[in-house]
Design an enzyme around this catalytic site. Structure first.
Site: not given
Lengths: 672, 172
Positions: A277, A322, A364, A369, A518
């Site tokens: 990143e 990102s 997710e 993807e 988180c």
């Protein structure tokens, strides 16, 4: 201060207190159900009713302001009786299948019943029926909902997404997305904050525990587990330890005892994320400064709840994200390529489990993807709460476990990775690496903490000036890098609206979907400690400071990984494995057909009785005789009852005939 | 907020005109606290009912969550999410009307118009509902068609009344 009389004693309480707060201030407990301190007070459940002198009716303590001179009874006979009746009425329309409920023994309704001393349920009546709504992340079981509306407050006021609201009226009232739409089909981000505040088993994560046990028990699978940073300062609470206790070593031990083959740390992948990143960010800035096409500000992409939110709410702005996968997805991709090759195992024979503080991570992993060569990067996500359940199920004495290290090579991490679990942490970790990469000097902050972006405020910002960079970065000289950090979707919306208007002054933004990051994610333990966020935050920063290596680019296993496998950051292979793209969904999924609804077949009940009936046994003679006698007596009773009924009917008919006769007589007389 | 993406069904101009009209009304109310119910009333009057698409359109135009709009729509029985007939028949089933034959009227309507309770006839002419006392007990059994009360109804009288609606769209 206010002067009050509570339960016959003269007490004082701060001005502006509610009766509930005034009582608490004086160590008097008033039971509550729907109330959540500082978040949700609507007085809907009425469990907190108290008697106030001069008031005709009982008053809900959570919403009634205490007034000077007030005389309050919190435990009179009238109050006790009212609370019991309220509770029993609540239970009369509650699916009380408690023994099979995920929240058994951690249910606030159960606890309340015990506190109120309710031992019977006098009301029986109609039960509202609602089908189970199962999405990949969150399960809604409205048969257990008590309509406290905490989830509505969290969804609307705190997160500002407004997926859940009350629908219909009266007995038919349900909490949901409207028009009977399943949660998996709407623009829910799956942040899971509703599952944290739900007092009962109505909102919870969709369980993956069975799937993980099956993988562990499947000897043909190599089962790899990884743990997110925020778990190590939270899971101890599930075993009675104080909020925020650091239990990293015990956690690794517990995972090993559960039977996982490799105990890795998502932290390692967090370090990897920083390299990828950080490089991506420098490229974007370089392109912008040299007049090439570039999208700034760049926004972090570690939080899948945030990702789903932007895809629904700002689909035209996804280019700001990102392209990095979130750390646990990177770990999955690395395990099933680099590590599988090292072991000589086919990726198909590996099973990767992620222990996450998050419910959105469950959705997710099913995204198309998140696969390489048709193999999903991660096979199952367990929330922190689910892992705690598994540890309990396995009979592991968590508190007394010895400490253990994570396995190498994918278990070693820097301190920068630990703070991925706190709002501001990803940004700080990125700055530690990027600043040093560009200038050759350490980030100029005390203990490397970028103080302006440390803390629990909604939006934080900082400016870092780049001076005297290394020669290859001379184009950055004098640049003031403006960064912003937010946690919670309400803050994210504010920053996104700024971007959509073209007014964003920032280069780099960190967004975490849950308020606080988180550490208080949707999959974390439900805590009664009001300072839980501060405690988990502090301990995670302590974990960072306790490490010798505190910058991602200094992690030796990251350096060797690039040398051995990836080559350069953002290389072709890195892009294939570690980067992703985003789906423009739209608020009503108008741009996509993908949904996250799970069609779960109802488990078939095996009846013990039918099994017995299948193999009839010869009954002893005496039993036969008795049962025949019983049959006869039942027939007689039935006949008698029928007789009685007929007699009554006859009486009624005779009476009616009598009335009619009189009416006719009247008419006849009138006619004359 | 691109409301055009929302509704691919609004290709015909009749539909578009209704949406434009609703949009104009929303513009009048925008920013006013608690205007949702008024907007929904107006929208139902223009569109006839409040389908999912329209609820989403209103939610976006007022910048409030869809679940809030549907929450209000489903709370009030006046709002309908299904298409409504041109006229609404309400048979009173209050005590007086019930004992004087209201139930027979219900059965009669169900049979002759082939419509379920709460449903709409296939030709879209009538929506059929029952009411719990309309305050006309002296005229029992009473029915209402739209805003007009019809007294001492019998199946035969009802047949000729309904026939009139089919002939010239109303009795007035």
């Amino acid at each position: 201060m206010l002067n009050l009389t509570i339960n016959g004693k003269a007490v004082t309480a701060p001005e502006g207190s509610t009766i509930l707060e005034a009582a608490k201030y004086n160590h008097i407990k008033i039971p509550t159900l729907c109330h959540l301190d500082n978040i949700h007070s609507i007085g809907s459940c009425r469990i907190c009713v108290v008697e106030v002198e001069g008031a005709r009716t009982l008053q809900a303590a959570c919403i009634t302001k205490a007034v000077d001179g007030m005389v309050i009874e919190t435990n009179s006979e009238r109050v006790q009786k009212a609370r019991k009746v309220l509770y029993e009425l609540l239970m009369s329309d509650h699916n009380d299948d408690c023994l099979n409920c995920k929240r058994n023994t951690t249910c606030e309704l159960q606890e309340l019943g015990k506190m109120l001393g309710v031992e019977q349920s006098r009301f029986e009546g109609e039960q509202s029926s609602s089908p189970l709504d199962v999405s990949v992340s969150i399960t809604r079981d409205l048969s257990k909902c008590v309509l406290c509306r905490r989830c509505i407050t969290v969804c609307n006021e705190i997160q500002g997404v407004g997926i859940l609201n009350a629908q219909n009226r009266g007995f038919e009232t349900v909490i949901g997305p409207g028009m009977d739409l399943p949660l998996g089909s709407v623009n829910c981000s799956f942040c899971g904050q509703c599952t944290v505040v739900c007092p009962v088993g109505a909102l919870k994560e969709t369980s993956s525990v069975e799937k993980v046990w099956a993988a562990i028990n499947d000897k043909s699978k190599r089962v790899v587990v990884q743990v997110a940073p925020a778990i190590r300062v939270a899971i101890g609470e599930e075993f009675g330890l104080p909020a925020g206790t650091r239990v990293t070593g015990k956690l690794a031990s517990a995972l090993s005892y559960l039977g996982f083959d490799d105990i890795f740390d998502t932290n390692w992948a967090a370090d990897l994320t920083i390299i990828e990143e950080g490089t991506e960010f420098l490229n974007r800035v370089k392109n912008a400064l040299t007049g090439r096409k570039s999208v700034l500000p760049m926004i972090t992409s570690c939080s899948p709840g945030w990702i789903k939110f932007i895809e629904h709410t700002f689909p035209d702005q996804v280019a700001h994200l990102s392209t990095c996968k979130s750390p646990h997805m990177m770990m999955g991709a690395v395990v099933k390529s680099y590590y599988a090759a090292k072991l000589g195992i086919r990726p198909e024979d590996m099973f990767v489990v992620s222990i996450m503080p998050c419910t959105a991570k469950k959705s997710e992993i099913v995204r198309s993807e998140m696969k390489n060569n048709g193999v999903p990067n991660v096979d199952a996500v367990l929330t922190c709460r689910e892992l705690a359940d598994m540890i309990k199920e396995a009979g592991i004495d968590f508190v007394n476990l010895p400490d253990r290290e994570f396995d190498v090579p994918l278990g070693m991490s820097s301190g920068a990775a630990d703070i991925f679990g706190i709002t501001g942490g990803v940004m700080e970790a990125a700055l530690r690496t990027v600043y040093e990469l560009v200038t050759g000097r350490e980030l100029p902050f005390d203990k490397l903490h970028v103080t302006p972006i440390v803390g629990l405020e909604r939006i934080k910002e900082a400016t870092i000036k780049i001076e005297n960079p290394l020669e290859q970065y001379s184009y950055l000289d004098g640049l003031e890098v403006k960064v912003a950090v937010t946690s919670g979707l309400k803050g994210a919306r504010i920053l996104m609206e700024q971007i959509a208007r073209g007014e964003s002054p920032y280069h780099f933004i960190e967004v975490m979907g849950c308020p606080g990051g988180c550490i208080t994610g949707g999959g974390q333990p439900r805590s009664a400690d009001p300072e839980v966020r501060e405690k988990r935050l502090k301990n995670l920063y302590d974990e960072d400071e306790s490490k010798t290596i505190r910058k991602s680019h200094e992690n030796p296993y990251i350096i060797s990984f690039y040398k051995e496998f990836l080559g350069e950051p953002n290389s072709h292979l890195a892009h294939e494995l570690l980067h992703t793209h985003y789906v423009k969904r739209g608020k009503y999924n108008e741009h996509t057909t993908e949904t996250f609804v799970l069609d779960v077949p109802k488990p078939e009940k095996r009846s013990i009785r039918t099994v017995k009936a299948a193999e009839p046994q010869e009954m002893p003679e005496t039993v036969k005789v008795r049962s025949r006698e019983e049959l006869e007596s039942v027939t007689i009773l039935n006949l008698e009852a029928e007789n009685k009924r007929l007699k009554r009917e006859l009486e009624d008919t005779l009476e009616t005939v009598d009335i009619l006769k009189r009416v006719i007589a009247d008419y006849v007389q009138q006619g004359k | 907020m691109d409301s055009n993406v929302l509704c691919k069904c609004r290709e015909d101009s009749e539909e578009q005109k209704k949406y434009d009209e609703i949009r104009n009304i929303i513009d009048l109310y925008r920013g006013k606290e608690g205007c949702l119910i008024q907007v929904l009333h107006a929208a139902q009057k223009i569109y006839g009912y409040l389908p999912l698409e329209l609820q989403r359109f209103i939610a976006d135009a007022l910048n409030i969550p869809f679940s809030e709009v549907s929450g209000v729509v489903s709370f009030y029985s006046f709002f309908s999410v299904k298409p409504r007939g041109e006229h609404t028949i309400r048979v009173c089933l209050g005590t007086a009307c019930y004992v004087r034959g209201g139930k027979k009227l219900v059965e009669h309507i169900q049979k002759t118009l082939d419509v379920e309770l709460g449903g709409t006839t296939s030709d879209g002419k009538f929506t059929f509902e029952v009411a719990r006392c309309i305050g006309a007990c002296g005229l029992a059994p009473a029915i209402m068609i739209d805003d007009v009360v019809y007294k001492q109804m019998t199946p035969t009288k009802l047949d000729s009344l309904l026939a009139k609606f089919y002939e010239r769209g109303g009795e007035k």
